[in-house]
Design an enzyme around this catalytic site. Structure first.
Site, PDB file in Angstrom:
ATOM      1  N   LYS A 111       0.855  -1.196   0.000  1.00  0.00           N
ATOM      2  CA  LYS A 111       0.000   0.000   0.000  1.00  0.00           C
ATOM      3  C   LYS A 111       0.885   1.238   0.000  1.00  0.00           C
ATOM      4  CE  LYS A 111      -0.535  -0.169   5.012  1.00  0.00           C
ATOM      5  NZ  LYS A 111      -1.195   0.625   6.021  1.00  0.00           N
ATOM      6  N   TYR A 166      18.315  29.298   8.301  1.00  0.00           N
ATOM      7  CA  TYR A 166      17.174  30.097   8.757  1.00  0.00           C
ATOM      8  C   TYR A 166      17.030  30.026  10.272  1.00  0.00           C
ATOM      9  CZ  TYR A 166      15.471  30.404   3.949  1.00  0.00           C
ATOM     10  OH  TYR A 166      15.336  30.671   2.609  1.00  0.00           O
TER      11      TYR A 166
END
Ligand SMILES: Cc1ncc(COP(=O)(O)O)c(C=O)c1O
Length: 361
Positions: free
Chosen positions: A35, A252
């Site tokens: 899946k 950042y």
């Protein structure tokens, strides 16, 4: 020149891991659970490595069609069964076995017109409280199915909530045995953790994560301990280096500050490639096969790595985010997931579309 990031899918590792599942539960047949596009690896890419399985278990009809299009004629199981009545048409056409977990799915079957009766897996909710009939309602659901001409064979199934943890499976096994006593049919009980930790699978074990080379119970056990091999490598290269002075910050938010002179490398991989943005400083990476850690925040297309343990590293050096590195080095996806407060499942499923993927032996 394309950006240097790529993912490799190792067919031999998939075959090795499948064989490991068989060793764990030698009397069981093995569903390879594919899946979520084979847990992010790609159904078509894993097919060769996993075609030794006894069947493929998955979620949606489109994935079932892909497995059939690859030429697979053996069992295919829809783990959540049908989502609406017309799904039964495709089950008939593609000869799909399907889970029945809710009364409405029995109603749909009763109204379905088919020449060929279906094989179904009747699911018991033995404690997970996600899908399935409660133990006391299980027998009457079985009897309803058994009376339908649309149904051929009924197999019995449940799913464990704590096969990977301290609570274990005994309480659910007990309820399952009570609720299925004297009912005929094959049983499908366990996932990877149940197979590896408890040697429980029933007649059909449902092996997902172990096929892909991640330990279902990390950090209690790791892939070396379970003798699993990573089926996916995510690798890139350094595209820059920086020499930092004490007090310099990285990335950042300036979340990392150098305490002493240090060299860092900038690797072409970021959260837009599927690398977890919330992975903090010191998330493990391999640089030219040597273990090091990330530095500062992960940005969209880049992340920084500490080059202290690899002073010879330069632009072009190989950076392994997880999987197999050069010279036999290895970084388990579970190590990275743990450092990022998640699980290997999530990282492999999140591999981004923009990353080129190659199946290799
Ligand atoms: C019903 C069912 N069976 C088996 C599996 C495979 O589990 P694992 O990947 O832990 O082996 C899953 C995955 O979530 C599942 O939902």
């Amino acid at each position: 020149m394309p950006r240097p990031i790529e993912a490799l899918i190792h067919r031999s590792a998939l075959a090795h891991n499948l064989a490991r599942a068989r060793r764990a539960v030698p009397d069981a047949r093995v569903w390879a659970v594919v899946k979520a596009n084979a847990y992010g690896h790609g159904i078509e890419r894993v097919y060769e490595g996993l075609r030794g399985a006894d069947g493929f278990a998955l979620l949606d009809l489109a994935e079932a069609e892909r497995v059939r299009a690859l030429g697979w004629r053996g069992p295919v199981l829809l783990l959540e069964g049908c989502f609406e009545p017309r799904d039964l048409e495709l089950c008939s056409r593609l000869d799909l076995w399907h889970v029945v977990h809710h009364a409405c799915q029995i109603d749909w079957l009763a109204a379905h017109k088919t020449q060929t009766p279906h094989r179904v897996f009747l699911k018991m909710n033995s404690g997970m409280n996600r899908l399935g009939f409660r133990p006391e309602a299980y027998r009457s659901a079985w009897a309803r199915l058994d009376a339908l001409p649309q149904v051929d064979e009924i197999s019995l199934m449940t799913h464990f909530s704590d096969a990977d943890g301290a609570r274990g499976i005994a309480h659910q096994v007990g309820l399952f045995e009570w609720g299925t006593q004297d009912l005929p049919g094959e049983r499908s009980l366990g996932n990877s953790a149940a197979a590896l930790r408890h040697q429980v699978g029933g007649d059909w074990v449902r092996a997902g994560i172990l096929c892909y080379g991640s330990a279902p119970d990390f950090p209690a056990q790791d892939i070396r301990g379970w003798d699993l091999q990573p089926a996916m490598t995510l690798r890139t290269r350094l595209i820059a280096t920086q020499q930092l002075a004490p007090g310099d910050t990285v990335g950042y938010g300036s979340s990392y500050t150098a305490r002493e002179p240090m060299r860092i490398g900038i690797a072409a991989c970021g959260y837009a490639d599927g690398y977890p943005r919330h992975a903090g400083t010191d998330t493990p990476v391999l640089v030219d096969g040597v273990r090091s850690g990330t530095v500062g925040r992960v940005s969209m297309d880049m992340l920084a790595v500490d080059l202290t343990p690899v002073p010879q590293a330069e632009v072009g050096s190989e950076v392994t985010l997880w999987g197999r590195g050069p010279q036999g080095s290895l970084l388990a996806i579970d190590d990275v997931a743990h450092a990022a407060s998640t699980i290997g499942y999530e990282l492999m499923c999140a591999l981004a579309q923009r990353v080129p993927v190659h199946a290799v032996d």
